[in-house]
Structures are given as C-alpha cells and as structure tokens.
Design a protein around this motif. Structure first.
Motif, short mmCIF file in Angstrom:
data_model
loop_
_atom_site.label_atom_id
_atom_site.label_comp_id
_atom_site.label_asym_id
_atom_site.label_seq_id
_atom_site.Cartn_x
_atom_site.Cartn_y
_atom_site.Cartn_z
N MET A 255 7.37 -0.94 -6.96
CA MET A 255 7.61 -1.03 -8.41
C MET A 255 9.12 -1.07 -8.69
SD MET A 255 6.23 1.54 -11.39
CE MET A 255 4.55 1.65 -10.82
N THR A 256 9.51 -1.78 -9.71
CA THR A 256 10.94 -1.83 -10.05
C THR A 256 11.24 -0.75 -11.11
OG1 THR A 256 10.62 -3.38 -11.84
CG2 THR A 256 11.08 -4.32 -9.66
N LEU A 257 12.52 -0.46 -11.23
CA LEU A 257 12.96 0.55 -12.21
C LEU A 257 12.65 0.07 -13.63
CD1 LEU A 257 14.47 3.28 -11.82
CD2 LEU A 257 16.53 2.12 -12.52
N THR A 258 12.83 -1.23 -13.85
CA THR A 258 12.57 -1.81 -15.17
C THR A 258 11.09 -1.67 -15.53
OG1 THR A 258 14.25 -3.43 -14.59
CG2 THR A 258 12.99 -3.86 -16.58
N GLU A 259 10.24 -1.91 -14.55
CA GLU A 259 8.79 -1.81 -14.78
C GLU A 259 8.41 -0.38 -15.13
OE1 GLU A 259 6.62 -3.44 -11.50
OE2 GLU A 259 4.68 -2.94 -12.41
N LEU A 260 8.94 0.55 -14.35
CA LEU A 260 8.65 1.97 -14.61
C LEU A 260 9.16 2.38 -16.00
CD1 LEU A 260 7.56 4.70 -13.51
CD2 LEU A 260 9.87 5.15 -12.67
N SER A 261 10.33 1.87 -16.31
CA SER A 261 10.92 2.17 -17.61
C SER A 261 10.01 1.75 -18.75
CB SER A 261 12.28 1.44 -17.71
OG SER A 261 12.69 1.35 -19.04
N GLY A 262 9.43 0.55 -18.61
CA GLY A 262 8.50 0.05 -19.64
C GLY A 262 7.22 0.86 -19.70
N ARG A 263 6.76 1.31 -18.54
CA ARG A 263 5.48 2.05 -18.49
C ARG A 263 5.59 3.46 -19.08
NH1 ARG A 263 2.09 1.11 -12.96
NH2 ARG A 263 2.00 -1.15 -12.97
N ILE A 264 6.72 4.10 -18.83
CA ILE A 264 6.84 5.50 -19.30
C ILE A 264 7.60 5.61 -20.64
CG2 ILE A 264 6.69 6.42 -16.96
CD1 ILE A 264 9.70 6.99 -17.10
N VAL B 246 16.97 13.59 -6.26
CA VAL B 246 15.92 12.82 -6.92
C VAL B 246 15.52 11.66 -6.00
CG1 VAL B 246 15.31 11.50 -8.99
CG2 VAL B 246 16.86 13.44 -9.17
N ARG B 247 14.24 11.61 -5.65
CA ARG B 247 13.77 10.59 -4.70
C ARG B 247 13.04 9.45 -5.40
NH1 ARG B 247 10.05 12.08 -1.57
NH2 ARG B 247 10.53 10.64 0.13
N LEU B 248 13.54 9.09 -6.56
CA LEU B 248 12.88 8.05 -7.35
C LEU B 248 12.92 6.69 -6.64
CD1 LEU B 248 11.43 7.46 -10.02
CD2 LEU B 248 13.64 7.01 -11.05
N ASP B 249 14.05 6.42 -6.03
CA ASP B 249 14.24 5.14 -5.34
C ASP B 249 13.18 4.94 -4.25
OD1 ASP B 249 15.76 2.95 -5.73
OD2 ASP B 249 17.37 3.51 -4.36
N GLU B 250 12.99 5.98 -3.42
CA GLU B 250 12.02 5.90 -2.33
C GLU B 250 10.59 5.72 -2.87
OE1 GLU B 250 14.61 7.93 -2.54
OE2 GLU B 250 15.04 8.97 -0.67
N LEU B 251 10.28 6.49 -3.92
CA LEU B 251 8.94 6.41 -4.51
C LEU B 251 8.67 5.01 -5.07
CD1 LEU B 251 8.67 9.87 -6.33
CD2 LEU B 251 7.35 9.12 -4.37
N LEU B 252 9.69 4.45 -5.71
CA LEU B 252 9.53 3.11 -6.28
C LEU B 252 9.33 2.08 -5.17
CD1 LEU B 252 12.24 3.12 -9.12
CD2 LEU B 252 9.78 2.87 -9.44
N GLN B 253 10.07 2.24 -4.08
CA GLN B 253 9.95 1.32 -2.94
C GLN B 253 8.55 1.39 -2.34
OE1 GLN B 253 13.10 1.98 -0.11
NE2 GLN B 253 14.45 0.49 -1.11
N ASP B 254 8.07 2.64 -2.18
CA ASP B 254 6.73 2.84 -1.61
C ASP B 254 5.64 2.19 -2.47
OD1 ASP B 254 7.88 4.22 0.39
OD2 ASP B 254 7.33 6.23 -0.33
#
Lengths: 168, 79
Positions: free
Chosen positions: B22-31, B11-19
């Motif tokens: 965006m933070t994990l918390t932000e993505l969590s709120g959005r989805i 899972v390349r979530l970390d790289e995508l977030l860095q690119d």
C-alpha cells in the motif's frame, strides 16, 4: 474588528506622542525662561514659596510625561503586534507572551511615575494651598501581576499549541 | 522540552505499508489523515499520536499497535 482596533491603537499612539511633544515643549519653555513663569505665578500666588511650588509642579509634571509617553508607546506597539499575530492565527505564541511581559513592565513604570507624580501633587497642594488633583489607585498595580500571569498562560498555551502541531 | 527526534519510539509504518503493498497516499485517503501528517508520523517526527489515528491505521493495515510502534532502548536501535 481587529483591523479597526489596530487603527485605534495607532491613532492613540500618535496622540500620545503629540501630547508628549507638547509637554516637552512646555517643559523646555519652563527651563529656558523660568523667571517669566515664576513672575506669572506670582500674580496668582502672593507668597514666593507658593508660586515656586506651582512652578516645580508644572516643570516636573512635564518631565514625567516623557517616560509615561515612552511606556504608552511600548504598550500600544506591543498590542498592535499581538493583534497582528492573532489575525495570522498565532495568538498563543512565545513572542506574544514576551510582549505581554513587556506590557506589564511598562505598566509598572507608569504606576511608578504616577506614584511620584502623586507625591509631587500632594507636596505642591500642601505648599500652595491649591488642589492639584491626584488620588491613589490600585487598579494599575493589580493589572501588573494580572498581565504577568496572563503572559505565563500564553507561554503554556504556546507550548500546548506546539505539542498539538506535532500530534497526528 | 526534549527535541522531537530524540524519543525512543520507532514508527514502522514504512515496513507495514511495504508488506501490504500500500502507498502512503492510499492509506492517507483511507484513514482521512492528510498526507503531510502521515508523512510526519512515518518519518518519526510526530510528537504524539491520537488513539483515533492509531485505530484507523491498525484497521486499514490489519495490524496491532505494537506492530506499528516499537520501543528502542537507544537512539541507535531505532532504525
């Protein structure tokens, strides 16, 4: 509702052991002083063989009550544990599947003792001429495979639940 | 049943977030997925991913499922 069921099963288990203790006590009396009971039965039955059959029936019935009480204890305690797990939201678990399997084997043990008790009753009835009330029943025998199938379903449910826990 | 960390999907979530910065918390709120579950996905501990989750992540990160998930032939190739 489930808490009330736990209380009912606990009370039932207490009654189960009280009954077992009474049976054990009577069995002990029969073993300690058999002649007293044989003489007592002789007053009701004219023939020595008849009174002996009644004595044997009573003695073995008391002894058979003990493994049945142990099996009932196993069933009731496992049921209480299963209800507790259900209350905690973990009904479908490997431990509950194991408990159901244990309940199935305990029920099989009860059925076996019942079968032996039936043989004893039939023999005692034939010898003494007194009806000792026993009739074969298939219900218990059907319940054993049913519980084993149910245990298998619980195992599958537990595996599915585990998979679901890892699903995002 | 295979252990949860032995599958060959990375899972390349970390790289995508860095690119995307965006933070994990932000993505969590959005989805609308809990941070705990998103963290499980990020660390590769997830056993399965719902299409709805995949769709939401791809929508928010503007990527394709293939950008998020990659197949590694051996365990050593995953990271």
């Amino acid at each position: 509702m489930l808490s009330a069921l736990i209380a009912v099963f606990r009370i039932a288990n207490w009654l189960n052991w009280i009954m077992a203790a009474l049976f054990a006590f009577l069995g002990l009396l029969l073993l300690i002083d058999p002649s007293h009971f044989r003489d007592m039965f002789m007053e009701a039955f004219t023939d020595r063989a008849e009174s002996d059959a009644v004595f044997q029936w009573l003695l073995w019935s008391c002894l058979m009550g003990l493994p049945v009480a142990a099996a009932v204890h196993v069933i009731l305690t496992r049921l209480v544990a299963m209800i507790r797990d259900t209350q905690a939201g973990a009904a479908f678990s490997e431990s509950n599947a194991k408990r159901l399997t244990t309940i199935a084997w305990a029920l099989l043990a009860i059925n076996m003792v019942d079968l032996a008790y039936g043989q004893l009753s039939v023999w005692a009835s034939a010898v003494s001429g007194e009806y000792f009330g026993w009739a074969p029943s298939l219900t218990g025998w059907f319940t054993v495979p049913l519980l084993l199938v149910l245990a298998r379903l619980f195992r599958e449910g537990a595996a599915m639940r585990e998979d679901l826990e890892g699903t995002v | 049943m295979p252990a949860e960390d032995t599958h060959a999907i990375a899972v390349r979530l970390d790289e995508l977030l860095q690119d995307r910065g965006m933070t994990l918390t932000e993505l969590s709120g959005r989805i609308g997925l809990t941070l705990a579950n998103l963290s499980i996905l990020k660390t590769g501990k997830a056993k399965a991913i719902r299409f709805s989750t995949l769709e939401a992540i791809c929508r928010e990160l503007d990527c394709q499922p293939g950008d998020l998930l990659t197949y590694a032939k051996s365990k050593g190739d995953q990271r």
